[in-house]
Motif scaffolding. Structure first.
Motif, PDB file in Angstrom:
ATOM      1  N   ASP A  50      -8.702  11.720   8.222  1.00 19.82           N
ATOM      2  CA  ASP A  50      -8.282  11.820   6.825  1.00 19.82           C
ATOM      3  C   ASP A  50      -8.060  10.431   6.230  1.00 19.82           C
ATOM      4  OD1 ASP A  50      -7.663  13.258   4.572  1.00 19.82           O
ATOM      5  OD2 ASP A  50      -5.579  13.625   5.100  1.00 19.82           O
ATOM      6  N   THR A  51      -9.049   9.549   6.430  1.00 18.25           N
ATOM      7  CA  THR A  51      -8.891   8.133   6.082  1.00 18.25           C
ATOM      8  C   THR A  51      -8.783   7.858   4.580  1.00 18.25           C
ATOM      9  OG1 THR A  51     -11.301   7.883   6.190  1.00 18.25           O
ATOM     10  CG2 THR A  51     -10.044   7.325   8.166  1.00 18.25           C
ATOM     11  N   ASP A  52      -9.144   8.825   3.757  1.00 18.23           N
ATOM     12  CA  ASP A  52      -9.007   8.608   2.314  1.00 18.23           C
ATOM     13  C   ASP A  52      -7.567   8.789   1.850  1.00 18.23           C
ATOM     14  OD1 ASP A  52      -9.182  11.317   2.937  1.00 18.23           O
ATOM     15  OD2 ASP A  52      -9.857  11.846   0.920  1.00 18.23           O
ATOM     16  N   LYS A  53      -6.699   9.322   2.740  1.00 17.36           N
ATOM     17  CA  LYS A  53      -5.292   9.542   2.382  1.00 17.36           C
ATOM     18  C   LYS A  53      -4.330   8.814   3.326  1.00 17.36           C
ATOM     19  CE  LYS A  53      -6.226  14.116   0.409  1.00 17.36           C
ATOM     20  NZ  LYS A  53      -5.951  15.566   0.515  1.00 17.36           N
ATOM     21  N   ARG A  54      -4.597   8.907   4.631  1.00 17.38           N
ATOM     22  CA  ARG A  54      -3.679   8.291   5.598  1.00 17.38           C
ATOM     23  C   ARG A  54      -3.888   6.780   5.647  1.00 17.38           C
ATOM     24  NH1 ARG A  54      -3.213  12.352  10.830  1.00 17.38           N
ATOM     25  NH2 ARG A  54      -3.527  14.309   9.681  1.00 17.38           N
ATOM     26  N   ILE A  55      -2.794   6.034   5.647  1.00 21.31           N
ATOM     27  CA  ILE A  55      -2.895   4.572   5.633  1.00 21.31           C
ATOM     28  C   ILE A  55      -2.312   3.926   6.879  1.00 21.31           C
ATOM     29  CG2 ILE A  55      -2.873   4.477   3.115  1.00 21.31           C
ATOM     30  CD1 ILE A  55       0.082   3.609   3.292  1.00 21.31           C
ATOM     31  N   ILE A  56      -1.497   4.661   7.639  1.00 21.36           N
ATOM     32  CA  ILE A  56      -0.847   4.041   8.796  1.00 21.36           C
ATOM     33  C   ILE A  56      -0.475   5.111   9.816  1.00 21.36           C
ATOM     34  CG2 ILE A  56       1.517   4.202   7.887  1.00 21.36           C
ATOM     35  CD1 ILE A  56       1.964   1.335   8.986  1.00 21.36           C
ATOM     36  N   ASP A  57      -0.572   4.750  11.094  1.00 25.26           N
ATOM     37  CA  ASP A  57      -0.144   5.598  12.205  1.00 25.26           C
ATOM     38  C   ASP A  57       1.065   4.929  12.843  1.00 25.26           C
ATOM     39  OD1 ASP A  57      -1.145   8.053  12.859  1.00 25.26           O
ATOM     40  OD2 ASP A  57      -2.808   7.317  14.056  1.00 25.26           O
ATOM     41  N   LEU A  58       2.194   5.610  12.868  1.00 19.04           N
ATOM     42  CA  LEU A  58       3.427   5.025  13.381  1.00 19.04           C
ATOM     43  C   LEU A  58       3.722   5.495  14.802  1.00 19.04           C
ATOM     44  CD1 LEU A  58       5.579   5.676  10.197  1.00 19.04           C
ATOM     45  CD2 LEU A  58       4.629   3.468  10.902  1.00 19.04           C
ATOM     46  N   GLU A 101       0.848  -1.192   0.000  1.00 18.83           N
ATOM     47  CA  GLU A 101       0.000   0.000   0.000  1.00 18.83           C
ATOM     48  C   GLU A 101       0.884   1.242   0.000  1.00 18.83           C
ATOM     49  OE1 GLU A 101      -3.938   1.598   2.489  1.00 18.83           O
ATOM     50  OE2 GLU A 101      -2.558   0.149   3.398  1.00 18.83           O
ATOM     51  N   THR A 102       0.420   2.270  -0.700  1.00 18.06           N
ATOM     52  CA  THR A 102       1.134   3.538  -0.740  1.00 18.06           C
ATOM     53  C   THR A 102       0.180   4.654  -0.325  1.00 18.06           C
ATOM     54  OG1 THR A 102       2.587   2.793  -2.526  1.00 18.06           O
ATOM     55  CG2 THR A 102       2.408   5.161  -2.192  1.00 18.06           C
ATOM     56  N   GLY A 103       0.654   5.546   0.545  1.00 17.75           N
ATOM     57  CA  GLY A 103      -0.191   6.640   1.008  1.00 17.75           C
ATOM     58  C   GLY A 103       0.534   7.485   2.040  1.00 17.75           C
ATOM     59  N   ILE A 104      -0.241   8.177   2.863  1.00 15.39           N
ATOM     60  CA  ILE A 104       0.319   9.087   3.858  1.00 15.39           C
ATOM     61  C   ILE A 104       0.416   8.398   5.219  1.00 15.39           C
ATOM     62  CG2 ILE A 104       0.024  11.280   5.058  1.00 15.39           C
ATOM     63  CD1 ILE A 104       0.701  11.559   2.113  1.00 15.39           C
ATOM     64  N   ALA A 105       1.558   8.559   5.858  1.00 12.12           N
ATOM     65  CA  ALA A 105       1.761   8.052   7.223  1.00 12.12           C
ATOM     66  C   ALA A 105       1.741   9.222   8.194  1.00 12.12           C
ATOM     67  CB  ALA A 105       3.087   7.311   7.343  1.00 12.12           C
ATOM     68  N   SER A 106       1.173   8.982   9.369  1.00 18.17           N
ATOM     69  CA  SER A 106       1.223   9.944  10.466  1.00 18.17           C
ATOM     70  C   SER A 106       1.813   9.211  11.670  1.00 18.17           C
ATOM     71  CB  SER A 106      -0.177  10.492  10.774  1.00 18.17           C
ATOM     72  OG  SER A 106      -1.110   9.434  10.951  1.00 18.17           O
ATOM     73  N   TRP A 107       1.941   9.905  12.800  1.00 17.21           N
ATOM     74  CA  TRP A 107       2.455   9.209  13.985  1.00 17.21           C
ATOM     75  C   TRP A 107       1.783   9.759  15.239  1.00 17.21           C
ATOM     76  CZ3 TRP A 107       5.224  11.775  17.871  1.00 17.21           C
ATOM     77  CH2 TRP A 107       5.729  13.044  17.555  1.00 17.21           C
ATOM     78  N   TYR A 108       1.785   8.931  16.287  1.00 18.00           N
ATOM     79  CA  TYR A 108       1.194   9.345  17.557  1.00 18.00           C
ATOM     80  C   TYR A 108       2.164   9.026  18.680  1.00 18.00           C
ATOM     81  CZ  TYR A 108      -0.488   4.410  17.917  1.00 18.00           C
ATOM     82  OH  TYR A 108      -0.597   3.038  17.969  1.00 18.00           O
ATOM     83  N   VAL A 153       4.502   7.318   2.187  1.00 16.84           N
ATOM     84  CA  VAL A 153       5.229   6.075   2.424  1.00 16.84           C
ATOM     85  C   VAL A 153       4.690   4.936   1.556  1.00 16.84           C
ATOM     86  CG1 VAL A 153       5.717   6.705   4.820  1.00 16.84           C
ATOM     87  CG2 VAL A 153       3.683   5.338   4.289  1.00 16.84           C
ATOM     88  N   ARG A 154       5.502   3.902   1.476  1.00 18.22           N
ATOM     89  CA  ARG A 154       5.071   2.635   0.878  1.00 18.22           C
ATOM     90  C   ARG A 154       5.245   1.563   1.931  1.00 18.22           C
ATOM     91  NH1 ARG A 154       8.539   2.184  -2.973  1.00 18.22           N
ATOM     92  NH2 ARG A 154       7.281   3.130  -4.630  1.00 18.22           N
ATOM     93  N   ILE A 155       4.233   0.734   2.145  1.00 12.69           N
ATOM     94  CA  ILE A 155       4.343  -0.335   3.139  1.00 12.69           C
ATOM     95  C   ILE A 155       4.210  -1.696   2.465  1.00 12.69           C
ATOM     96  CG2 ILE A 155       3.465   1.160   4.972  1.00 12.69           C
ATOM     97  CD1 ILE A 155       0.809  -0.267   4.832  1.00 12.69           C
TER      98      ILE A 155
END
Length: 270
Positions: free
Chosen positions: A151-159, A88-95, A177-179
């Motif tokens: 923003d679930t249509d863009k973000r794919i993972i929370d790191l 999967e390819t998309g936007i990653a965020s972090w918490y 990112v690409r996962i």
């Protein structure tokens, strides 16, 4: 000229007013009607339940906790039963600190200094390779939580914070990112990832300094060392990348050796 009687006029006027009032009630009723979403699908008898493998079921045949469909903000998610071959390819965020010490979706205590991640669908304990497409850095994480739900249509993972820092996105907050799941995917052998990897040691504003370091690395046996030119915010940099390493684990070993003289070294995937 014939004039209608007052009684007839009053009757017609009353009829018109009645019709207008009825129409107004209908329109106001349609305008105030609220959308009531359908209830989430039940597990029993659903296609999701029918396709569940043994590892996703309890001894009584029911779905285990983290495999059950769940609903967040009106959206129902059906967790996957396998991560084999997932990409999967998309936007990653972090918490980070605001969740540090709290329970994750699978019951673990969230530790912002461990290499973990939250994903909306992948099975818990899934191991992922995450590559920051903006700088080439990579990191391995394990899924132990659900998210992101913004923003679930863009973000794919929370790191986790640790993973975000390794990818160089702890200050920016977001990164493309690409996962890849580290399961049965092309290039994975005995838990290691085959491919083309380098260890980036530095970025210079002077090309001559980059060439000097590259020559030293080649003399040390890193014959595949290269210099990559990049333009960042109007400035030109020359990145020195030692290599080439044929697997991720070899690149990590190379980074460990080179880090004594280059503390900021990190692995780059190509």
């Amino acid at each position: 000229m014939i004039f209608p009687s007052p009684l007839r006029v009053r009757w017609k006027t009353g009829a018109i007013v009645f019709c207008v009032c009825c129409l107004g009630l209908l329109l106001s009723g349609c305008g105030s009607k609220k959308y009531v979403p359908s209830t989430p699908p039940t597990y029993k008898g659903s296609s999701h339940m029918a396709s569940a493998p043994p590892q996703a079921r309890t001894s009584s045949g029911k779905l285990k906790g983290t495999y059950k469909p769940y609903t967040i903000r009106g959206e129902t998610y059906h967790p996957m039963f396998s991560s084999d071959g997932y990409q999967e390819t998309g936007i990653a965020s972090w918490y980070g600190r605001q969740f540090h010490g709290k329970r994750t979706a699978n019951g673990e205590v969230y530790d912002m200094y461990k290499y973990t991640a939250a994903h909306r669908l992948l099975p818990m304990k899934t191991k992922l390779m995450v590559e920051n497409l903006e700088n080439g850095r990579t990191v391995q994480v394990m899924v132990n939580d659900r998210g992101p739900f913004v923003d679930t249509d863009k973000r794919i993972i929370d790191l986790s914070y640790a993973a975000a820092k390794s990818l160089g996105m702890d200050t920016t907050g977001l990164a493309r990112v690409r996962i890849h799941s580290l399961g049965k995917v092309k290039g994975i052998h005995n838990g290691d990832l085959s491919g083309t990897f380098y260890v980036q040691l530095g970025a210079f504003t002077q090309a001559s300094n980059a060439r000097t370091l590259a020559d030293k690395l080649k003399a040390l046996g890193y014959s595949g060392t290269r210099i990559e030119q990049a333009d960042v915010d109007g400035r030109t940099f020359w990145r020195v990348q030692a290599g080439v390493f044929s697997t991720y684990s070899r690149a990590q070993s190379g980074k460990a050796k080179l880090k004594a003289d280059h503390p900021g070294a990190f692995v780059v995937a190509r």
